[in-house]
Design a protein around this motif. Structure first.
Motif, PDB file in Angstrom:
ATOM      1  N   ASN A 237       0.792  -1.225   0.000  1.00 28.28           N
ATOM      2  CA  ASN A 237       0.000   0.000   0.000  1.00 28.28           C
ATOM      3  C   ASN A 237       0.825   1.276   0.000  1.00 28.28           C
ATOM      4  OD1 ASN A 237      -2.474  -1.229  -0.080  1.00 28.28           O
ATOM      5  ND2 ASN A 237      -2.728  -1.311   2.133  1.00 28.28           N
TER       6      ASN A 237
ATOM      7  N   SER B  38       1.300   6.416  -2.857  1.00 25.99           N
ATOM      8  CA  SER B  38       1.079   4.979  -2.657  1.00 25.99           C
ATOM      9  C   SER B  38       0.709   4.319  -3.973  1.00 25.99           C
ATOM     10  CB  SER B  38      -0.039   4.760  -1.632  1.00 25.99           C
ATOM     11  OG  SER B  38      -1.238   5.340  -2.091  1.00 25.99           O
TER      12      SER B  38
ATOM     13  N   LEU C 146      -1.553   1.810  -5.170  1.00 25.33           N
ATOM     14  CA  LEU C 146      -2.697   1.074  -4.661  1.00 25.33           C
ATOM     15  C   LEU C 146      -2.953  -0.214  -5.424  1.00 25.33           C
ATOM     16  CD1 LEU C 146      -5.413   3.723  -3.780  1.00 25.33           C
ATOM     17  CD2 LEU C 146      -4.026   2.353  -2.237  1.00 25.33           C
TER      18      LEU C 146
END
Length: 634
Positions: free
Chosen positions: A388, A419, A421
């Motif tokens: 993440n 980040s 994702l």
């Protein structure tokens, strides 16, 4: 004679009071000019009528309980119909008589649909001939009075098979084709004749067909140019390859015949293998209505309707995998269905062998943060994992070695990197597409870690997927789902906007449908991406705080399965939306479920209780195939 006529009308007519008067009046008028000799022509006519009356009276006792004699049958295409009762006289006239004939020529199904008896007989005759029962099919034609085809159709077929193209052209107008279909059929026949002449080396005759018949009438100029170029080939085999034509000995005439017959009205030519087509439609419908159908069946019986039981759905936990030391966030089967990859909060990725035996293959470590997603490459040779906060990694699925690690680049101001994702394999297996959250970018990498393409988007990306050949589907943080063609960079289908946060989504294998999970209120929706409409709702799960992922499963993706925050697994029938099963067993939130692409009776579930459960069907004795925890072979 007058009394006999009145007696007959009293039995068979519905207007008994008027018919005798009319008959007497006409008889008196005729009697003025009647010859005195009993052998005069008028006298013979009357005796003949009396015999017909007697014959009709005899028929009254022979009519069966359904009003049709055993040898009664309809004859196709407006020819005489041998339906019993058709000789009955009625005061209602020819209209009611024709209606009676039409009614007797029909069969009514259980649902109230009327079909022609002659159509059913023709399909039966065709099926019997296809099965090799030619004598029986001929007997059925003779007994029913129904022919499979008209004589000119049979002659047309024979002339095509014989290559008598002059006769074929003469018979073609009798087929009653639509103008556009007539043009197609004519061009097919001209093309076949032209190619056969080239095959025989008759160049002059072939050019005449091309010049006089094909060039003036064929609207497809590309086809005309192609045929014109074929005369330049000195070798016949080269010409046949260029024309994509098998030659006379290769069955080209039968192929042309089949193409022309597809254009004909079914009243002239029954479509090929019509009975099997009807059976196929019936079985397809029955399977679509069977909520528990899950897998291929060796053979279907025509003696009863298809029906499966709940036992076809995996409901028994046959193994529990305990190797992870913390919450298991994601699981994914390989495309072959033989292996499984799992990602856990304990910062590890594990590769498991599931079939034919179950064992731990590799435990992959190296992520600085917990990986939340795993995906197999199209050829199952590599595994992609993402966390993440920092990076995505690519692993060799066979050796377990790290192939590639791509961290998020640090920003110039030294702040935390964006980040990563979500990521997805490109269908070509040579690239990886990742979503950059705060920068609103989608970046494509090669397997050397080099950026090969960058695309800016108008929203922050929560999830994405790519379906063959180049369709990119992405879910934004603003509750929207959009699809783009990576090769053209154009938007595809209709954008979807949800009213509540989208927590996850899953694409169908054909790329048309998406399962979208929302949290407020909790539920799953099946969207059609081509028109932007909701097809089905799947309710029952509990979801408010965590990401819970749903997926398609079963044979031909006929089920929808999802985890839930109440520690249970939910299974719905995809088409009807009906909840079929709720499976307890886990002691924490079920985060992800993955159905085996190889075995429709097997799926796995991953939970916050640090375990992975393997579910299968029960045996006929009611027990699962296996039970209890599995000791992993290392």
């Amino acid at each position: 004679q007058i009394c006999s006529w009145n007696s007959f009308l009293g039995k068979w007519g519905s207007g008994r009071s008027q018919a005798p008067k009319c008959a007497i009046t006409k008889s008196k008028k005729r009697s003025r000019s009647r010859p005195s000799s009993p052998h005069a022509p008028g006298s013979r006519k009357k005796r003949k009528s009396k015999k017909l009356i007697g014959r009709a009276s005899e028929m009254e006792g022979k009519v069966g309980r359904d009003g049709v004699k055993p040898n009664g049958a309809a004859v196709m295409n407006g020819k005489m119909e041998k339906l019993n009762g058709s000789n009955k006289s009625s005061s209602t006239g020819s209209t009611s008589e024709s209606e009676a004939k039409a009614y007797k020529a029909m069969l009514t199904t259980k649902s109230g649909y009327n079909i022609k008896k002659s159509d059913l007989v023709r399909v039966m005759i065709q099926s019997m001939k296809a099965l090799g029962y030619r004598k029986s099919s001929k007997m059925l034609e003779e007994e029913s009075g129904v022919r499979l085809e008209e004589s000119f159709v049979m002659k047309f077929r024979q002339t095509v098979q014989d290559g008598d193209w002059k006769s074929v052209r003469a018979l073609l107008p009798k087929m009653n084709l639509e103008p556009a279909d007539m043009t197609k059929a004519t061009m097919l026949i001209h093309r076949q004749e032209f190619l056969e002449l080239l095959e025989k080396g008759k160049m002059k005759d072939a050019l005449k067909i091309l010049r006089d018949l094909i060039a003036p009438e064929n609207p497809d100029r590309a086809e005309v140019n192609l045929l014109s170029s074929l005369v330049m080939y000195p070798n016949v085999e080269d010409m046949k390859r260029a024309a994509d034509w098998e030659g006379v000995d290769g069955g080209s005439r039968l192929k042309i015949l089949d193409e022309v017959q597809k254009l004909m009205d079914p009243s002239y030519v029954v479509p090929g293998l019509r009975m099997l087509s009807i059976v196929d439609q019936a079985l397809t419908y029955q399977i679509s209505q069977c909520q528990f159908h899950n897998g291929k069946i060796a053979h279907f019986s025509l003696l009863h309707d298809h029906h499966c039981t709940l036992g076809e759905i995996p409901q028994a936990c046959i193994s529990v995998l305990h190797e992870h030391k913390d919450e298991v966030w994601h699981v994914a089967f390989s495309h072959s269905g033989t292996h499984l990859a799992s990602a856990s909060k304990d910062k590890s990725v594990i590769i498991w062998t599931i079939e034919p035996t179950r064992k731990l293959e590799h435990k992959l470590v190296g992520h600085k943060n917990a990986p939340s997603f795993v995906s197999w490459s199209p050829d199952d040779s590599m595994i992609l994992s993402t966390d993440n906060l920092s990076c995505f990694r690519v692993w060799d699925a066979h050796s377990g070695e790290l192939v590639l690690s791509v961290p998020s680049a640090e920003k110039e101001d030294g702040s935390e990197p964006d980040s990563v994702l979500t990521c997805s394999w490109h269908p070509n297996g040579k690239h990886i597409v990742s979503a950059k959250l705060l920068e609103k970018k989608i970046i494509t990498y090669d397997l050397n870690g080099k950026q090969v393409a960058t695309r800016s988007v108008d929203q922050m990306i929560r999830d994405l997927a790519i379906t063959p050949p180049n369709l990119l589907v992405m879910v934004g943080t603003n509750h929207t789902v959009k699809a783009f063609d990576l090769s053209t960079n154009k938007r595809e289908g209709c954008p979807i906007t949800e009213t509540s946060p989208v927590t996850s989504f899953c694409m169908s294998q054909d790329g048309r449908y998406a399962l979208i999970s929302v949290s407020h209120p909790a539920g799953i929706k099946l969207w059609d991406l081509t028109n932007g409409e909701v097809v089905r709702h799947y309710d029952g799960i509990k979801q408010s705080r965590y990401v819970v992922q749903a997926s398609f499963g079963g044979a031909e993706e006929c089920f929808v399965v999802s985890g839930s925050e109440d520690s249970q697994v939910y299974i719905w029938h995809r088409s009807s939306g009906e909840l079929l099963a709720v499976l307890p067993g886990h002691s924490g939130t079920v985060n992800c479920v993955s159905w085996s692409p190889r075995n429709p009776r097997l799926f796995v579930s991953a939970s916050d209780d640090s375990t992975i459960r393997i579910w299968s069907v029960r045996q006929k004795n009611g027990n699962p195939c296996q039970n209890g925890d599995m000791k992993v072979k290392k």
